[in-house]
Design a protein around this motif. Structure first.
Motif, PDB file in Angstrom:
ATOM      1  N   GLY A 163       3.481 -36.606  -7.646  1.00 22.66           N
ATOM      2  CA  GLY A 163       3.479 -36.625  -6.324  1.00 22.66           C
ATOM      3  C   GLY A 163       4.969 -36.739  -5.582  1.00 22.66           C
ATOM      4  N   VAL A 164       5.985 -36.678  -6.765  1.00 25.27           N
ATOM      5  CA  VAL A 164       7.385 -36.689  -6.061  1.00 25.27           C
ATOM      6  C   VAL A 164       7.744 -35.326  -5.810  1.00 25.27           C
ATOM      7  CG1 VAL A 164       9.655 -37.190  -6.885  1.00 25.27           C
ATOM      8  CG2 VAL A 164       7.661 -38.553  -7.543  1.00 25.27           C
ATOM      9  N   PRO A 165       8.376 -35.005  -4.565  1.00 30.79           N
ATOM     10  CA  PRO A 165       8.927 -33.704  -4.349  1.00 30.79           C
ATOM     11  C   PRO A 165       9.940 -33.049  -5.339  1.00 30.79           C
ATOM     12  CG  PRO A 165       8.819 -35.087  -2.747  1.00 30.79           C
ATOM     13  CD  PRO A 165       8.606 -35.844  -3.670  1.00 30.79           C
ATOM     14  N   LEU A 166       9.578 -31.661  -5.679  1.00 24.78           N
ATOM     15  CA  LEU A 166      10.772 -31.081  -6.609  1.00 24.78           C
ATOM     16  C   LEU A 166      11.953 -30.537  -5.774  1.00 24.78           C
ATOM     17  CD1 LEU A 166       7.932 -28.932  -8.582  1.00 24.78           C
ATOM     18  CD2 LEU A 166       9.013 -31.221  -9.420  1.00 24.78           C
ATOM     19  N   VAL A 167      12.811 -30.584  -6.574  1.00 25.89           N
ATOM     20  CA  VAL A 167      14.117 -30.167  -5.975  1.00 25.89           C
ATOM     21  C   VAL A 167      14.111 -28.544  -5.647  1.00 25.89           C
ATOM     22  CG1 VAL A 167      16.631 -29.868  -6.094  1.00 25.89           C
ATOM     23  CG2 VAL A 167      15.452 -32.059  -6.954  1.00 25.89           C
ATOM     24  N   ILE A 168      14.289 -28.198  -4.378  1.00 21.80           N
ATOM     25  CA  ILE A 168      13.847 -26.957  -3.968  1.00 21.80           C
ATOM     26  C   ILE A 168      15.407 -26.143  -4.085  1.00 21.80           C
ATOM     27  CG2 ILE A 168      13.196 -25.147  -2.271  1.00 21.80           C
ATOM     28  CD1 ILE A 168      11.465 -27.402  -1.573  1.00 21.80           C
ATOM     29  N   PRO A 169      15.572 -24.963  -4.416  1.00 24.65           N
ATOM     30  CA  PRO A 169      16.977 -24.354  -4.459  1.00 24.65           C
ATOM     31  C   PRO A 169      17.398 -24.263  -2.774  1.00 24.65           C
ATOM     32  CG  PRO A 169      15.365 -22.941  -5.665  1.00 24.65           C
ATOM     33  CD  PRO A 169      14.668 -24.119  -5.091  1.00 24.65           C
ATOM     34  N   GLY A 170      18.563 -24.799  -2.551  1.00 29.09           N
ATOM     35  CA  GLY A 170      19.083 -24.812  -1.102  1.00 29.09           C
ATOM     36  C   GLY A 170      19.019 -26.165  -0.818  1.00 29.09           C
ATOM     37  N   THR A 171      18.516 -27.231  -1.499  1.00 32.79           N
ATOM     38  CA  THR A 171      18.546 -28.639  -1.059  1.00 32.79           C
ATOM     39  C   THR A 171      19.142 -29.474  -2.421  1.00 32.79           C
ATOM     40  OG1 THR A 171      16.275 -29.003  -2.329  1.00 32.79           O
ATOM     41  CG2 THR A 171      16.294 -28.455   0.068  1.00 32.79           C
ATOM     42  N   GLU A 197      13.403 -33.321   3.350  1.00 30.08           N
ATOM     43  CA  GLU A 197      12.630 -34.517   3.970  1.00 30.08           C
ATOM     44  C   GLU A 197      11.012 -34.238   3.632  1.00 30.08           C
ATOM     45  OE1 GLU A 197      15.607 -36.340   7.232  1.00 30.08           O
ATOM     46  OE2 GLU A 197      13.793 -35.281   7.684  1.00 30.08           O
ATOM     47  N   ARG A 198      10.605 -33.418   2.719  1.00 29.84           N
ATOM     48  CA  ARG A 198       9.182 -33.200   2.507  1.00 29.84           C
ATOM     49  C   ARG A 198       8.521 -34.695   1.812  1.00 29.84           C
ATOM     50  NH1 ARG A 198       7.785 -28.561  -0.940  1.00 29.84           N
ATOM     51  NH2 ARG A 198       9.314 -29.293  -2.137  1.00 29.84           N
ATOM     52  N   ARG A 199       7.411 -34.603   1.830  1.00 34.83           N
ATOM     53  CA  ARG A 199       6.827 -35.868   1.465  1.00 34.83           C
ATOM     54  C   ARG A 199       5.646 -35.377   0.617  1.00 34.83           C
ATOM     55  NH1 ARG A 199      10.761 -37.508   2.521  1.00 34.83           N
ATOM     56  NH2 ARG A 199      11.367 -39.520   3.778  1.00 34.83           N
ATOM     57  N   PRO A 200       5.125 -36.120  -0.354  1.00 33.58           N
ATOM     58  CA  PRO A 200       3.996 -35.451  -1.253  1.00 33.58           C
ATOM     59  C   PRO A 200       2.658 -35.705  -0.541  1.00 33.58           C
ATOM     60  CG  PRO A 200       4.671 -37.729  -2.198  1.00 33.58           C
ATOM     61  CD  PRO A 200       5.675 -37.198  -1.205  1.00 33.58           C
ATOM     62  N   LEU A 222      -6.243 -28.884 -14.151  1.00 31.66           N
ATOM     63  CA  LEU A 222      -5.803 -27.640 -13.921  1.00 31.66           C
ATOM     64  C   LEU A 222      -5.731 -27.153 -12.480  1.00 31.66           C
ATOM     65  CD1 LEU A 222      -7.574 -25.459 -16.750  1.00 31.66           C
ATOM     66  CD2 LEU A 222      -5.197 -26.289 -16.620  1.00 31.66           C
ATOM     67  N   PHE A 223      -7.008 -27.400 -11.648  1.00 32.27           N
ATOM     68  CA  PHE A 223      -7.023 -27.171 -10.108  1.00 32.27           C
ATOM     69  C   PHE A 223      -5.875 -27.755  -9.541  1.00 32.27           C
ATOM     70  CE2 PHE A 223      -8.521 -28.051  -5.912  1.00 32.27           C
ATOM     71  CZ  PHE A 223      -9.221 -26.591  -5.627  1.00 32.27           C
ATOM     72  N   TRP A 224      -5.905 -29.423  -9.887  1.00 37.65           N
ATOM     73  CA  TRP A 224      -4.717 -30.029  -9.039  1.00 37.65           C
ATOM     74  C   TRP A 224      -3.254 -29.532  -9.733  1.00 37.65           C
ATOM     75  CZ3 TRP A 224      -7.585 -31.027  -5.656  1.00 37.65           C
ATOM     76  CH2 TRP A 224      -8.424 -31.900  -5.510  1.00 37.65           C
ATOM     77  N   LYS A 225      -3.382 -29.143 -10.869  1.00 37.69           N
ATOM     78  CA  LYS A 225      -1.976 -28.655 -11.257  1.00 37.69           C
ATOM     79  C   LYS A 225      -1.390 -27.337 -10.310  1.00 37.69           C
ATOM     80  CE  LYS A 225       1.499 -28.982 -14.496  1.00 37.69           C
ATOM     81  NZ  LYS A 225       2.043 -30.124 -14.632  1.00 37.69           N
ATOM     82  N   ARG A 226      -2.578 -26.509 -10.248  1.00 37.48           N
ATOM     83  CA  ARG A 226      -2.010 -25.292  -9.197  1.00 37.48           C
ATOM     84  C   ARG A 226      -2.001 -25.832  -7.898  1.00 37.48           C
ATOM     85  NH1 ARG A 226      -6.380 -20.237  -8.292  1.00 37.48           N
ATOM     86  NH2 ARG A 226      -5.082 -19.131  -6.883  1.00 37.48           N
ATOM     87  N   ARG A 227      -2.408 -26.770  -7.440  1.00 37.11           N
ATOM     88  CA  ARG A 227      -2.253 -27.452  -6.085  1.00 37.11           C
ATOM     89  C   ARG A 227      -0.698 -28.106  -6.078  1.00 37.11           C
ATOM     90  NH1 ARG A 227      -2.765 -32.398  -3.624  1.00 37.11           N
ATOM     91  NH2 ARG A 227      -3.173 -32.453  -1.536  1.00 37.11           N
ATOM     92  N   GLN A 228      -0.281 -28.631  -6.913  1.00 44.64           N
ATOM     93  CA  GLN A 228       0.844 -29.285  -6.939  1.00 44.64           C
ATOM     94  C   GLN A 228       1.909 -28.169  -6.925  1.00 44.64           C
ATOM     95  OE1 GLN A 228      -0.600 -32.960 -10.018  1.00 44.64           O
ATOM     96  NE2 GLN A 228       1.028 -31.575 -10.642  1.00 44.64           N
ATOM     97  N   LYS A 229       1.806 -27.179  -7.588  1.00 47.11           N
ATOM     98  CA  LYS A 229       2.636 -26.041  -7.761  1.00 47.11           C
ATOM     99  C   LYS A 229       3.188 -25.709  -6.163  1.00 47.11           C
ATOM    100  CE  LYS A 229       4.020 -21.801 -10.054  1.00 47.11           C
ATOM    101  NZ  LYS A 229       3.682 -20.885 -10.981  1.00 47.11           N
ATOM    102  N   ARG A 230       1.673 -25.617  -5.637  1.00 48.77           N
ATOM    103  CA  ARG A 230       1.649 -24.819  -4.166  1.00 48.77           C
ATOM    104  C   ARG A 230       2.392 -25.758  -3.173  1.00 48.77           C
ATOM    105  NH1 ARG A 230      -3.244 -24.532  -3.645  1.00 48.77           N
ATOM    106  NH2 ARG A 230      -3.581 -26.047  -1.985  1.00 48.77           N
ATOM    107  N   LEU A 231       2.087 -27.063  -3.585  1.00 49.44           N
ATOM    108  CA  LEU A 231       2.933 -27.942  -2.586  1.00 49.44           C
ATOM    109  C   LEU A 231       4.312 -28.420  -2.804  1.00 49.44           C
ATOM    110  CD1 LEU A 231      -0.025 -30.523  -2.173  1.00 49.44           C
ATOM    111  CD2 LEU A 231       0.638 -28.893  -0.570  1.00 49.44           C
ATOM    112  N   GLY A 232       4.764 -28.117  -3.960  1.00 43.11           N
ATOM    113  CA  GLY A 232       6.175 -28.336  -4.353  1.00 43.11           C
ATOM    114  C   GLY A 232       6.386 -29.957  -4.972  1.00 43.11           C
ATOM    115  N   ILE A 233       5.288 -30.490  -5.469  1.00 45.44           N
ATOM    116  CA  ILE A 233       5.536 -31.884  -6.030  1.00 45.44           C
ATOM    117  C   ILE A 233       5.254 -31.905  -7.456  1.00 45.44           C
ATOM    118  CG2 ILE A 233       4.870 -32.647  -3.852  1.00 45.44           C
ATOM    119  CD1 ILE A 233       1.810 -32.944  -4.731  1.00 45.44           C
ATOM    120  N   ASP A 234       5.542 -32.854  -8.159  1.00 41.56           N
ATOM    121  CA  ASP A 234       5.218 -32.933  -9.641  1.00 41.56           C
ATOM    122  C   ASP A 234       3.918 -33.591 -10.018  1.00 41.56           C
ATOM    123  OD1 ASP A 234       5.724 -35.513  -9.515  1.00 41.56           O
ATOM    124  OD2 ASP A 234       7.766 -35.978 -10.320  1.00 41.56           O
TER     125      ASP A 234
END
Length: 321
Positions: free
Chosen positions: A298-306, A313-316, A283-295
């Motif tokens: 560790g794969v970057p999520l598609v962000i609106p506008g990209t 070019e963000r990296r996990p 649960l702690f890492w799930k919250r951290r992943q959401k904050r970093l925008g990764i699944d």
């Protein structure tokens, strides 16, 4: 020659409705709790994030617990010769619970092998001598025949991680086969006595204690792997969220079953506690992943506008914030 049937006074003669309802509910709950994990691996098409040592310890622990209950409840199996089918089924529900738990966990091990990540399964091996000829990939023809311009050749081999996973799966199969054969041999060879023959008591205690020790160690490699990766991976939060509180009811139902002792239920109490620790970490890492925008992998999520290729070019960040 068949042995005579047991004395009816040694067999259960009354219905225990609360225990029956609880056991049936737990069997249903077990299936419901494991389904999210099975579906999670199949839908993601990867078992990345699982520790093979966690699966080894879990499979051997659940198998030892199942065989422990087989021995201590063997008199109930013998009672089925004089009981109705319904009464026999009711008396053996505790054994069915433990067997179902072993089966559902073993399915995770099977899915782990089937969906083992390909990028962790194979590796490129470069020869020490570039002139060595072997089955290769990536080689091209050189028009002038000069070997100096040829690319470095390499072979494809399995990784140590994959070989370890296969080896541990074989250990699980051998462990189950040998102990099952030993248990059934003693049960059919030794005379049925009350209390059980000393050899059977020693074997049941060994299986119960080994199941407890294995369960104590079971979650240690998984907790270490998940904590170090800082990713949830293929672990199912839904499964853990159901099983942690469900383990309390599971233990209560085993305590209430006839013919069980502390070696039969303590293992499941310990497992529920350490599984709760793993759930908190996830649960702690799930919250951290959401904050970093990764699944979860560790794969970057598609962000609106990209675009779908992630032009930002963000990296996990899997090693730290």
């Amino acid at each position: 020659m068949l042995r005579p049937p047991p004395d009816p006074s040694q067999c259960p003669s009354s219905h225990d409705v609360p225990t029956l309802v609880l056991s049936l509910g737990l069997c249903t709950g077990l299936i419901i709790s494991y389904l999210p994990q099975h579906i999670r691996i199949i839908s993601a098409k990867t078992s990345e994030g699982f520790s093979p040592w966690f699966l080894l310890l879990g499979a051997t622990s659940s198998a030892s617990g199942m065989l422990n209950l087989l021995i201590v409840q063997w008199p109930l199996f013998r009672c089925c010769r004089i009981l109705s089918a319904g009464r026999c089924f009711e008396s053996l529900l505790g054994f069915y619970q433990v067997t179902l738990q072993w089966l559902l966990f073993t399915i995770i091990l099977i899915l782990y092998l089937i969906y083992f990540p390909k990028h962790l399964k194979y590796q490129r091996v470069l020869p020490l001598d570039s002139a060595v000829t072997a089955p290769t990939y990536g080689a091209t023809d050189v028009p002038d025949g000069s070997s100096a311009s040829q690319p470095v050749k390499g072979t494809i081999a399995t990784t140590p991680e994959w070989r370890l996973a296969v080896t541990l799966a074989c250990v699980v199969a051998i462990h189950l086969g040998l102990l099952l054969l030993l248990s059934l041999s003693l049960l059919f060879i030794l005379p049925p006595t009350t209390p059980p023959h000393p050899f059977l008591r020693y074997l049941a205690t060994f299986l119960g204690v080994s199941a407890l020790i294995l369960s104590l160690l079971q979650y240690t490699p998984q907790i270490h792997k998940t904590y170090k990766a800082k990713l949830v991976g293929a672990l199912s939060l839904g499964t853990m969220a159901i099983q942690v509180p469900g383990s309390v009811l599971f233990v209560i139902s085993l305590v209430m079953r006839p013919g069980t002792d502390w070696t039969s239920w303590l293992v499941y109490a310990v497992t529920g506690g350490v599984q709760g620790i793993l759930l908190v970490i996830c649960l702690f890492w799930k919250r951290r992943q959401k904050r970093l925008g990764i699944d979860d992998f560790g794969v970057p999520l598609v962000i609106p506008g990209t675009d779908a290729n992630g032009e930002d070019e963000r990296r996990p960040l899997v090693d730290g914030d």
